[in-house]
Design a protein around this motif. Structure first.
Motif, PDB file in Angstrom:
ATOM      1  N   LEU A  46       0.827  -1.214   0.000  1.00  0.00           N
ATOM      2  CA  LEU A  46       0.000   0.000   0.000  1.00  0.00           C
ATOM      3  C   LEU A  46       0.860   1.262   0.000  1.00  0.00           C
ATOM      4  N   ARG A  47       1.941   1.246   0.766  1.00  0.00           N
ATOM      5  CA  ARG A  47       2.815   2.401   0.826  1.00  0.00           C
ATOM      6  C   ARG A  47       3.481   2.651  -0.521  1.00  0.00           C
TER       7      ARG A  47
ATOM      8  N   ILE B 138      -3.592   4.490  -5.663  1.00  0.00           N
ATOM      9  CA  ILE B 138      -4.818   4.352  -4.875  1.00  0.00           C
ATOM     10  C   ILE B 138      -5.447   5.720  -4.608  1.00  0.00           C
ATOM     11  N   LEU B 139      -4.651   6.704  -4.242  1.00  0.00           N
ATOM     12  CA  LEU B 139      -5.177   8.016  -3.895  1.00  0.00           C
ATOM     13  C   LEU B 139      -5.554   8.865  -5.106  1.00  0.00           C
TER      14      LEU B 139
ATOM     15  N   HIS C 214       2.359   1.796  -3.515  1.00  0.00           N
ATOM     16  CA  HIS C 214       1.385   2.096  -4.574  1.00  0.00           C
ATOM     17  C   HIS C 214       0.318   3.099  -4.121  1.00  0.00           C
ATOM     18  N   ARG C 215       0.655   3.901  -3.145  1.00  0.00           N
ATOM     19  CA  ARG C 215      -0.331   4.854  -2.625  1.00  0.00           C
ATOM     20  C   ARG C 215      -0.791   5.858  -3.677  1.00  0.00           C
ATOM     21  N   HIS C 216       0.063   6.207  -4.631  1.00  0.00           N
ATOM     22  CA  HIS C 216      -0.325   7.157  -5.669  1.00  0.00           C
ATOM     23  C   HIS C 216      -1.408   6.564  -6.571  1.00  0.00           C
TER      24      HIS C 216
END
Length: 191
Positions: free
Chosen positions: A26-27, A33-34, A29-31
């Motif tokens: 998650l950290r 996701i957000l 690929h946070r871009h």
């Protein structure tokens, strides 16, 4: 003896993912996701500000049944109230009536420039709604007679919406009075 399974010498056996591994994914690929979330939020806010306001003005007309008992003064017009409302409603959203209201209050200025009159009248017909509000138990086998009905109109200008509802109510009441008078006169003439 069990047969030997073929193993690729270049493959690495996978271990079971743990909570820390998911957090790391998650950290990283946070871009991805957000970004869609923020994009949807921005599009929603811009759409909300650009969307034209629609105001709904409505009026409730209460139907009062005959106050004097029929055994003292019999009515010479005996029509079911819901049938009468439906027949009056059929005459109110006619093309000529709605065209007169559109021209009187200068409604739908953009649509009148770009569309034919029939399309503008159809749009107004969609914006006008007549619904029954309640039912009244009536004597002599008549059940669920309409007690009140509501006329509502949706438009982008709240003052014009109110004026149009007032005009529709006035026309509705005038049409009811003229229909009742004509029915009473023809019944009296027949008798």
């Amino acid at each position: 003896m069990q047969p030997a399974l073929f193993q690729d010498p270049l493959s690495v056996p996978r271990r079971q993912l743990e909570v820390e591994d998911y957090i790391e994914i998650l950290r990283r690929h946070r871009h991805w996701i957000l970004a869609p979330f923020l994009l949807c939020l921005v599009v929603g806010v811009v759409t909300a500000f650009l969307w034209t306001d629609t105001y709904v003005s409505s009026a409730t007309i209460r139907v009062t049944p005959q106050q004097i008992p029929e055994r003292f003064i019999p009515t010479n017009v005996d029509v079911d109230m819901s049938d009468r409302i439906n027949s009056i409603y059929q005459s109110i959203p006619s093309r000529t009536t709605l065209t007169n209201i559109i021209n009187l209050y200068q409604l739908y200025p953009r649509d009148r420039k770009n569309k034919p009159t029939d399309d503008v009248v159809e749009q107004m017909r969609k914006d006008v709604k007549v619904t029954t509000v309640g039912a009244l138990q009536r004597r002599a086998g008549r059940n669920n007679e309409v007690q009140a009905f509501q006329i509502s109109y949706s438009y982008e200008n709240r003052l014009m919406a109110q004026k149009v509802v007032e005009e529709l109510v006035r026309r509705f009441i005038n049409e009811n009075e003229s229909t009742r008078t004509a029915q009473s006169t023809s019944t009296t003439g027949f008798l």
